[in-house]
Design an enzyme around this catalytic site. Structure first.
Site, short mmCIF file in Angstrom:
data_model
loop_
_atom_site.label_atom_id
_atom_site.label_comp_id
_atom_site.label_asym_id
_atom_site.label_seq_id
_atom_site.Cartn_x
_atom_site.Cartn_y
_atom_site.Cartn_z
N SER A 231 0.82 -1.22 0.00
CA SER A 231 0.00 0.00 0.00
C SER A 231 0.85 1.27 0.00
CB SER A 231 -0.88 0.03 1.25
OG SER A 231 -1.64 -1.14 1.35
N1 SAH Z 1 -0.45 -4.77 4.11
C1 SAH Z 1 0.34 -5.02 2.93
C2 SAH Z 1 -0.39 -4.67 1.65
C3 SAH Z 1 -1.12 -5.83 1.20
S1 SAH Z 1 -1.95 -5.78 -0.33
C4 SAH Z 1 1.70 -4.37 2.97
O1 SAH Z 1 2.00 -3.63 3.89
O2 SAH Z 1 2.50 -4.65 2.08
C5 SAH Z 1 -3.24 -6.91 0.10
C6 SAH Z 1 -2.85 -8.35 0.34
O3 SAH Z 1 -4.03 -9.04 0.75
C7 SAH Z 1 -2.32 -9.08 -0.89
O4 SAH Z 1 -1.02 -9.54 -0.63
C8 SAH Z 1 -3.31 -10.24 -1.07
O5 SAH Z 1 -2.70 -11.44 -1.50
C9 SAH Z 1 -3.90 -10.39 0.33
N2 SAH Z 1 -5.22 -11.02 0.45
C10 SAH Z 1 -6.31 -10.91 -0.34
N3 SAH Z 1 -7.32 -11.67 0.14
C11 SAH Z 1 -6.86 -12.27 1.29
C12 SAH Z 1 -7.42 -13.15 2.26
N4 SAH Z 1 -8.67 -13.62 2.18
N5 SAH Z 1 -6.66 -13.54 3.30
C13 SAH Z 1 -5.37 -13.11 3.41
N6 SAH Z 1 -4.79 -12.28 2.52
C14 SAH Z 1 -5.52 -11.85 1.48
#
Ligand code: SAH
Length: 228
Positions: A62
């Site tokens: 993000s």
């Molecule tokens: N917080 C992260 C940004 C993540 S982007 C950072 O600091 O880098 C969102 C993430 O959510 C992605 O990696 C995606 O694979 C994950 N995601 C999507 N659906 C999900 C679920 N049901 N359970 C766990 N992760 C999930």
């Protein structure tokens, strides 16, 4: 001072000026967690741009202002037990771990990621900043929450779902705060903040946002198209 240290300070000033960072603990976390260690090598020169960066498998880390906004909204306290859905690079989890373990309090972050490669990437990044003991990374479907250690003081979801997953509401402690983006199309997602008090839920829309889809039992189907 290294180039990265300078860029990090500049980013924090930018986030303060725009009002995304307004508390000392959040500011300190941003100054102390090196974002360049959480982005893939090809993206390192852009580590301090205030925008999302690609990780792998079409996912992103993000934008820093979004990390800041969520950290402030969650009103993180030393000692908090936090659940994050969507570990990605582990950067957001690292910021939170830094904040909840201040004042020698043993706060902890449980962070769930559905893509194994990213869960492994996050674990190795967290090791680089010696936060691996304060963050437990779990490979699985975060829409189910993590009942083994619930309830949680704070819950954040860093991917946008069609609705608030029931297990997350159940696993939030009374007095707790949940922050989640909701919406199908990328252009129509809203960031919500939920509070639970004496079993009652109140909900507030904070702003329009853009996140990757939340995929799972209480999220979207794996082949969801959220681009339109
Ligand atoms: N917080 C992260 C940004 C993540 S982007 C950072 O600091 O880098 C969102 C993430 O959510 C992605 O990696 C995606 O694979 C994950 N995601 C999507 N659906 C999900 C679920 N049901 N359970 C766990 N992760 C999930």
């Amino acid at each position: 001072m290294s180039n990265y240290d300078e860029l990090r300070k500049k980013l924090v000033s930018h986030l303060e000026r725009l009002g995304y960072v307004h508390s000392q603990p959040v500011k300190k976390a941003f100054l102390n967690i090196p974002r360049e260690l959480f982005v893939p090598p090809a993206q390192q020169s852009r580590a301090y741009d205030d925008r999302p960066l690609p990780t792998s498998n079409g996912q992103t880390i993000s934008a820093p202002h979004m990390n800041a906004m969520m950290c402030e909204l969650l009103k993180l306290e030393p000692g908090d037990k936090v659940l994050e859905i969507g570990t990605g690079s582990g950067y957001h989890a690292a910021l939170i771990a830094y904040i909840v373990s201040r004042n020698n309090k043993s706060g902890h972050v449980y962070s769930i990621e559905r893509i194994k490669e990213l869960a492994d990437f996050a674990r190795s990044n967290l090791k680089k900043v010696q936060l691996e003991e304060m963050v437990t990374v779990i490979w699985g479907d975060g829409t189910l929450g993590y009942p083994d250690v619930a309830p949680f003081d704070k819950i954040l979801v860093t991917a946008a779902g069609p609705r608030i997953p029931d297990p997350l509401i159940e696993q939030l402690i009374d007095g707790g705060i949940l922050c989640i983006p909701i919406g199908r199309q990328r252009w129509s997602q809203k960031l919500l903040i939920l509070t639970k008090s004496e079993g009652k839920i109140s909900e507030k829309v904070v702003s329009s946002v853009v996140f990757v889809p939340l995929i799972g039992k209480h999220g979207f189907e794996p082949n969801v198209d959220t681009e339109d």
